[in-house]
Motif scaffolding. Structure first.
Motif: not given
Length: 474
Positions: A60-68, A106-112, A117-119
């Motif tokens: 999801w680190i890659t997927t959330v970027f691609a989604l947005c 970032a120190t936790a998955p949600p923040v990253l 997503a913002l990127q």
């Protein structure tokens, strides 16, 4: 569309100093945005270990970027037409700077994931705005083709270099620098762009097609989510529901656009063969090349047992091929129509993936792999340039944000769905997931994925060549 020929003698074939400055600034931004998509690819295991991502959630680190990025590009392209492309570009760069700082600390998955997503949103704003400013700054056909060729080189090599840079920064320092390195570049762009790039927008003021924007964004979100979910877990209830919802939303989008005066995507534009077929080709071009890079990294690290840094260095062959393709592409387009070049280049891109289906677990395969990927990258860059010329030259200046938004969105959707679709082929070939841990199982899956990737490009290239050649004769 008229076939591109050599520029008449009376037309300028040299860029002015201001055009050079515009080109440098916009190409640097395109390079950075493309690199952002892939910079964490080879660092994902390290990121997961540091922040506590589970193996199933890591993608999801890659997927959330691609989604947005894929879901919002077309909307931001149209907003740039209405409000001013430079304004949208600067706002996107400012968001990128903030997102990069957030990701780096970032120190936790949600923040990253919020940072990614913002990127993705920043990419959706900046990329079509930069491309629209580029096409409006270079109106002479020869110069525009050269500028688009360089733009294609920077975007494609940015994706490749992002993978390499991610490996270098992770091994030498920390994956966090993959975020921090964006900050000074984004800040510099915010300061410099107003000084060298003139603003541009559509001459005729119109309203934003809000229903169309909502439908296309939500439709693409659910489509990419459904494909990613299906590749990860099979066609379970959630994957099927997402795909069905995507079909309904996209069908509703088409219906709305046919009845809306100021449509986000006028149906008449999609009925233009050059625009429609070029954007369809982009799904193959970018999806195929993204998947090739992904499976190359998998082969080098999981089959041959090399480090992420070596995996990144192997991709230099693709980067070098893209640079050569972008350099010779404008000259080829002086002699060959973009319609003809698009079909031939797709066939070549697919043909030089075929050696990948013969790779073994022996390290001596690295040399022929790099050589084949070099030629593959030359053809892929020629296809990208032909696609970009076709997709933007058929639109007038007031619709450049829309045309470049469509082109960019096709790229982003292709990049977003290429890996999940071919990962499903990989997983199916491996069969039992436990066997996937072995070299033989992984190699079998890579062979199958590359075979499907290659054949899709070859078949698509042949069909496009036949269809576009027929249109050209008429």
């Amino acid at each position: 569309m008229t076939t591109i020929t050599a520029s008449p003698p009376q037309q300028s074939t040299r860029m002015t100093s201001r055009q050079v400055a515009v080109l440098l600034v916009l190409l640097a931004s395109q390079f950075m945005m493309a690199a952002d998509f892939s910079v964490l690819n080879v660092a994902l295991p390290r990121v997961g270990a540091d922040l506590g991502f589970t193996a199933g959630n890591l993608q999801w680190i890659t997927t959330v970027f691609a989604l947005c990025a894929a879901g919002c590009t077309l909307v931001f392209g149209r907003v740039g037409d209405l409000l001013g492309r430079r304004r949208i570009f600067i706002a996107g760069m400012a968001v990128l700077a903030v997102a990069s700082v957030l990701g780096g600390i970032a120190t936790a998955p949600p923040v990253l994931l919020v940072a990614r997503a913002l990127q993705g949103l920043a990419t959706a704003a900046v990329t079509p705005a930069a491309l629209a400013m580029l096409t409006t700054a270079f109106t002479e056909p020869g110069l525009r083709t050269r500028a688009l060729g360089l733009n294609g080189v920077m975007m494609s090599s940015g994706f490749t270099v992002g993978s390499i840079l991610g490996g270098v920064l992770t091994d030498a320092f920390s994956w966090r620098w993959a975020f921090f390195i964006n900050v000074p570049v984004a800040v510099a762009a915010v300061v410099v762009v107003p000084l060298v790039v003139a603003d541009s927008r559509a001459e005729r003021r119109s309203r934003l097609d809000a229903p169309g924007a909502l439908l296309i964004t939500s439709g693409l979100f659910t489509l990419i989510h459904g494909i990613t979910r299906a590749a990860e877990s099979g066609l379970d209830t959630l994957a099927c529901a997402s795909l069905i919802a995507a079909a309904v939303l996209l069908a509703a989008f088409w219906t709305v656009e046919r009845r809306t005066t100021d449509a986000l995507v006028p149906v008449r534009m999609l009925r233009k063969p050059d625009i429609a077929f070029a954007n369809a080709a982009a799904l193959l071009i970018f999806g195929g090349e993204t998947a090739l890079i992904f499976f190359t990294g998998l082969y080098v690290q999981n089959v041959l047992g090399h480090s992420s840094l070596v995996a990144g260095l192997v991709l230099l062959g693709i980067g070098a091929g893209q640079i050569l393709g972008g350099t010779i592409g404008p000259r080829i387009l002086e002699r060959v129509s973009p319609r003809t070049l698009l079909g031939i280049a797709l066939i070549g891109q697919g043909a030089f993936m075929l050696p990948g289906i013969r790779m073994s677990a022996a390290s001596h395969w690295l040399i022929p792999l790099i050589a084949a990927q070099f030629v593959n990258a030359v053809f892929s860059m020629l296809a990208m340039l032909a696609f970009m010329v076709l997709s933007t030259s058929a639109a007038d200046s007031g619709r450049q944000g829309m045309a470049t938004g469509m082109a960019t969105q096709s790229q982003q959707v292709g990049m977003a769905i290429g890996i999940p679709l071919l990962s499903a082929v990989f997983t199916t070939s491996v069969g039992d997931k436990n066997s996937g841990a072995g070299v033989a199982g992984q190699l079998s899956g890579i062979h199958a994925a590359l075979a499907v990737d290659s054949l899709s490009l070859i078949v698509g290239g042949v069909l496009l060549w036949l269809v576009l050649r027929r249109k050209e004769r008429h």
